[in-house]
Structure formats: structure tokens, C-alpha cells
Design an enzyme around this catalytic site. Sequence first.
Site, short mmCIF file in Angstrom:
data_model
loop_
_atom_site.label_atom_id
_atom_site.label_comp_id
_atom_site.label_asym_id
_atom_site.label_seq_id
_atom_site.Cartn_x
_atom_site.Cartn_y
_atom_site.Cartn_z
N PHE A 114 -11.70 -3.76 -5.83
CA PHE A 114 -11.68 -4.80 -4.79
C PHE A 114 -11.08 -4.17 -3.52
O PHE A 114 -10.11 -4.66 -2.95
CB PHE A 114 -10.84 -6.01 -5.22
CG PHE A 114 -11.19 -6.57 -6.57
CD1 PHE A 114 -12.23 -7.49 -6.71
CD2 PHE A 114 -10.49 -6.19 -7.71
CE1 PHE A 114 -12.55 -8.03 -7.96
CE2 PHE A 114 -10.80 -6.71 -8.96
CZ PHE A 114 -11.83 -7.63 -9.08
N CYS A 169 -3.32 -13.05 -5.78
CA CYS A 169 -2.97 -13.78 -4.55
C CYS A 169 -3.23 -15.27 -4.71
O CYS A 169 -3.28 -16.01 -3.72
CB CYS A 169 -3.74 -13.22 -3.35
SG CYS A 169 -5.52 -13.39 -3.49
N ARG A 225 0.84 -1.21 0.00
CA ARG A 225 0.00 0.00 0.00
C ARG A 225 0.87 1.25 0.00
O ARG A 225 0.56 2.23 -0.66
CB ARG A 225 -0.94 -0.01 1.21
CG ARG A 225 -1.91 -1.17 1.15
CD ARG A 225 -2.97 -1.04 2.23
NE ARG A 225 -3.79 -2.23 2.24
CZ ARG A 225 -3.89 -3.07 3.26
NH1 ARG A 225 -3.27 -2.82 4.40
NH2 ARG A 225 -4.64 -4.14 3.17
N ASP A 278 -6.81 -5.52 -6.88
CA ASP A 278 -6.41 -6.48 -5.84
C ASP A 278 -7.54 -7.48 -5.61
O ASP A 278 -8.20 -7.47 -4.56
CB ASP A 278 -6.08 -5.71 -4.54
CG ASP A 278 -5.60 -6.64 -3.44
OD1 ASP A 278 -5.10 -7.74 -3.77
OD2 ASP A 278 -5.73 -6.28 -2.26
N ASP A 301 -16.27 -2.31 -4.43
CA ASP A 301 -16.30 -3.66 -3.83
C ASP A 301 -17.72 -4.20 -3.97
O ASP A 301 -18.68 -3.43 -4.01
CB ASP A 301 -15.87 -3.63 -2.36
CG ASP A 301 -15.35 -4.99 -1.89
OD1 ASP A 301 -14.12 -5.17 -1.78
OD2 ASP A 301 -16.19 -5.89 -1.65
N ASN A 305 -19.86 -5.23 -9.13
CA ASN A 305 -18.95 -6.23 -9.63
C ASN A 305 -17.90 -5.51 -10.50
O ASN A 305 -18.26 -4.86 -11.49
CB ASN A 305 -19.76 -7.22 -10.46
CG ASN A 305 -18.92 -8.31 -11.08
OD1 ASN A 305 -17.68 -8.20 -11.16
ND2 ASN A 305 -19.58 -9.36 -11.52
N1 SAH Z 1 -7.56 -4.49 -1.49
C1 SAH Z 1 -8.03 -4.96 -0.21
C2 SAH Z 1 -8.22 -6.47 -0.15
C3 SAH Z 1 -9.08 -7.06 -1.25
S1 SAH Z 1 -9.80 -8.56 -0.85
C4 SAH Z 1 -7.11 -4.45 0.89
O1 SAH Z 1 -6.08 -3.84 0.61
O2 SAH Z 1 -7.40 -4.72 2.05
C5 SAH Z 1 -10.90 -8.80 -2.17
C6 SAH Z 1 -12.19 -8.00 -2.09
O3 SAH Z 1 -12.84 -8.16 -3.34
C7 SAH Z 1 -13.18 -8.41 -1.03
O4 SAH Z 1 -13.50 -7.30 -0.23
C8 SAH Z 1 -14.43 -8.87 -1.80
O5 SAH Z 1 -15.64 -8.45 -1.19
C9 SAH Z 1 -14.25 -8.17 -3.12
N2 SAH Z 1 -14.81 -8.83 -4.32
C10 SAH Z 1 -14.78 -10.13 -4.67
N3 SAH Z 1 -15.25 -10.31 -5.92
C11 SAH Z 1 -15.60 -9.08 -6.39
C12 SAH Z 1 -16.13 -8.58 -7.61
N4 SAH Z 1 -16.38 -9.40 -8.64
N5 SAH Z 1 -16.35 -7.26 -7.74
C13 SAH Z 1 -16.09 -6.42 -6.70
N6 SAH Z 1 -15.56 -6.84 -5.53
C14 SAH Z 1 -15.33 -8.13 -5.36
#
Ligand code: SAH
Length: 401
Positions: free
Chosen positions: A234, A345, A218, A305, A256, A284
Site C-alpha cells: 500500500f 488508520c 517513515r 499501511d 499499490d 491487490n
Molecule cells: N503508505 C502510504 C499511504 C498508503 S494509503 C504512504 O506512506 O504515503 C493506502 C494506499 O493503498 C492507497 O495508495 C491505495 O491506492 C492503496 N490500496 C487500497 N487498497 C489496496 C489493495 N487491496 N491492494 C493494493 N493497494 C491498495
Amino acid sequence: MATITLRPGRERPVIQRHPWVFSGAIDSVRGDPVDGEPVDVLAPSGDWLARGLWSGSSQIRARLCTWDPNQHLDDEWLRDGIARAVSGRAGLADGEGGACRLVFSESDGLPGLIVDRYGDYLTVQIVTQGMEARRGALIRALADLLAPRGIYERSDADMREKEGLPPAEGLIWGEEPPAQIVVRPAAAPGSPVPPPHLIADLRAGQKTGTYLDQSINRARVAAYCRGADVLDCFCYSGGFSAYAARAGATGLTLIDSSLAALDMARQNLDLNEIATPADYVEGNVFKVLRAYRAEGRRFDVIVLDPPKFAQSQGQVNHATRGYKDINWLAMQLLRPGGTLATFSCSGLISPDLFQKVVFGASVDAKRDVQIIERLGQSPDHPILLTFPESEYLKGFVCRVW
Ligand code: SAH
């Protein structure tokens, strides 16, 4: 002690200190070991190779813990192992509210045990028979060595199931953590911007409370955010956005699919007194990015992410298509010279394969894309050389022309 004799030709990984013995590598088992008990691993010649902990119903029948015949896998071994892992994190997140992973399973020589520090509390995951059998000793060791206020268990239910263990969650020592605690994840060495505070929900949040493995990244990504219009895809609890805003971002859009995540992100930006205009978009990412492209929207920095797209070998193809799609879309939304911070990941997607995916996206997007930084998991999630499976998070910071 019970012994495992390996099949001819299967001793090489054990000699090279890979910590897993699969059922298919075993020729014979003598002594009828009980789940969680120590077992000695012998070469087909009968030579002693290693000692591990038995798990009779898992595909991984033994997790190796020592290659020293004089080392017994007793309570002292466990305590020493935890102490060594903790000493390896010295200075990473020691202060008030410091948050980091203290024990990272096989990478720290303690297969099946994950311990995270969130300020005064610890969360633990106990996901192998070997660690389950030592539950009492390990809770005592953690309490003695770290003197936390409370220890809360957040063991991954799928991993426990593969080991034949029932789900386990809840307070296991001391005081129940409050619904939300404010923590400060590990700081990036030399970063001019101090890390933001983040709310962690140890009992119901994703992972064990927040994504500690991205702590350093970050800060690295924030270095590109001064004066930038940032799209955080995300976003979960908004860690990338909070850092970007501290580093001087002028606009934030957070996407998200989870409303609870967006709500935490909003709280996190408020907590850090961030006044940067922020848009919270529930949706999405695959669809929202397409809509932005249709509207002709553009950004200076985009963070991708996503969650783990490949959970098994069978999902790798589908996952690579997903990674390619979002990267292709993000590249089209960047202004020339903009920055793409893209992550995967999925442990099953190697850094090499991920680079090929991003390459494919760049060709289809008809944009020149340069990797300017390669990123990995934060240093509290070390990669053990003898256990390449411990490398799972990779990312590129790219300049997109
Ligand atoms: N970037 C964050 C961690 C991401 S974890 C950090 O730094 O803490 C992945 C996230 O993606 C989760 O919060 C989940 O709710 C979201 N997610 C999963 N599939 C998704 C989609 N298709 N569209 C939007 N969000 C999504």
C-alpha cells in the site's frame, strides 16, 4: 443566544469536555438556532456548561468550542485558535517546502477545520456548519497569519454531506497551486537520515496531497532498513520506500492497486536520486502476498499501511479479518528476525484490538512475534485527551522470528 438543555444523566461528557453533543442527549432547544450559530449548553438543572456551534441536520447537533462563559465564538476566537495551533507546530516543518498539518479539527479546539501546509500553499477542509458559517473569517485569518501563496480547499464530501453541506473543492484564495509541488514532510527528531522530498498533488492527490500522518513513522521504520530487502505494501507515493532507501535499503518492492500512485512513487524515488533497485507492482496486496508465498519469496522488512478498512461500526468485524489476513501473510514472507511495520488508520479499531489482531495472525502463522516499537500519528496530528476519537493511526514495529 439559543440554548440547548441536556437530558438528565447526559451532562457528564460535556463536563469532561468531550466536544460533541449528539441529538439523543438533547432534551430541549430554545431560540431556534440557525446552522453554524453559537449555542449555549445547559445542564438539566439550568447550569451553564459550555458553548458550541449548532448544526441542525447532523447527528452531532453541536460541536463544543469553549467551556469559558466569557469566551465568545467570534472572529477573534477563530484567529486566536488558528494562531495557537500553528504555534504548536513550531519547528516541525518550517523550512522551504515544509509540510505538516497546522490545524487538526477538534484536537486543536476548532471542530470541522483542517489546515495543512505544503510549502507555500495551504489546503483546507471545512466540514461543519460552524466552520462553513465562518468561511470568510477563517480564510482571512489564514492569509494574515501565514501569508501563503494560495489556499486550496479539499473538503471531504462525505463529512460535509452528514452536515447537510454541498461538496466544496477548489481555489479559495490567492494563486492556484501547480499540479505537483515538492515538499518535505516533518522530520523525526534526532533521526540521522533527513526526510526525503515528496511530490504532493494538492488538487487531485489522496488525502489533501500526501499522507502527513505517517511522516515521523517513515523515519522510525527506515532505522530497520539498512542492508534490507524491503516490501512496501500500500505504498501510495512511496514515502516509506524513499526513506528506507536513504537509510540504506538494498532492494525495494512497492505494491499499490493504483497506477497513478505507483507513478508518483517512481517520481519520488527519482526526485531523491535513489538508485536502489525498485520493483513497482500494480495489484491487490491480498493477492500479491499470496502469490509471493507460493513462489517462496522472502523479505527483511515489510511495511503494511493499508487504507481505512473500517468506515463504520458495522464494518469492524470484516476489517479485523482483513487486517489479520495481510499480517498473517506478511509474517510468512519475512526471514527469521525480519521486521514487520504494521499500521491501521481505522479510528474504530483501538490499539488494543489491533494488537489482538496481530496476535491472532502470529499464532496462525506459527511465528514468534515481538513488538519492539509502538507508533502513532505524527505529532502534527495531536490526540486531545478529552477527545479520544482523535487517535486513529496506530502501528507496531515487530520482530518476526
Ligand atoms: N503508505 C502510504 C499511504 C498508503 S494509503 C504512504 O506512506 O504515503 C493506502 C494506499 O493503498 C492507497 O495508495 C491505495 O491506492 C492503496 N490500496 C487500497 N487498497 C489496496 C489493495 N487491496 N491492494 C493494493 N493497494 C491498495
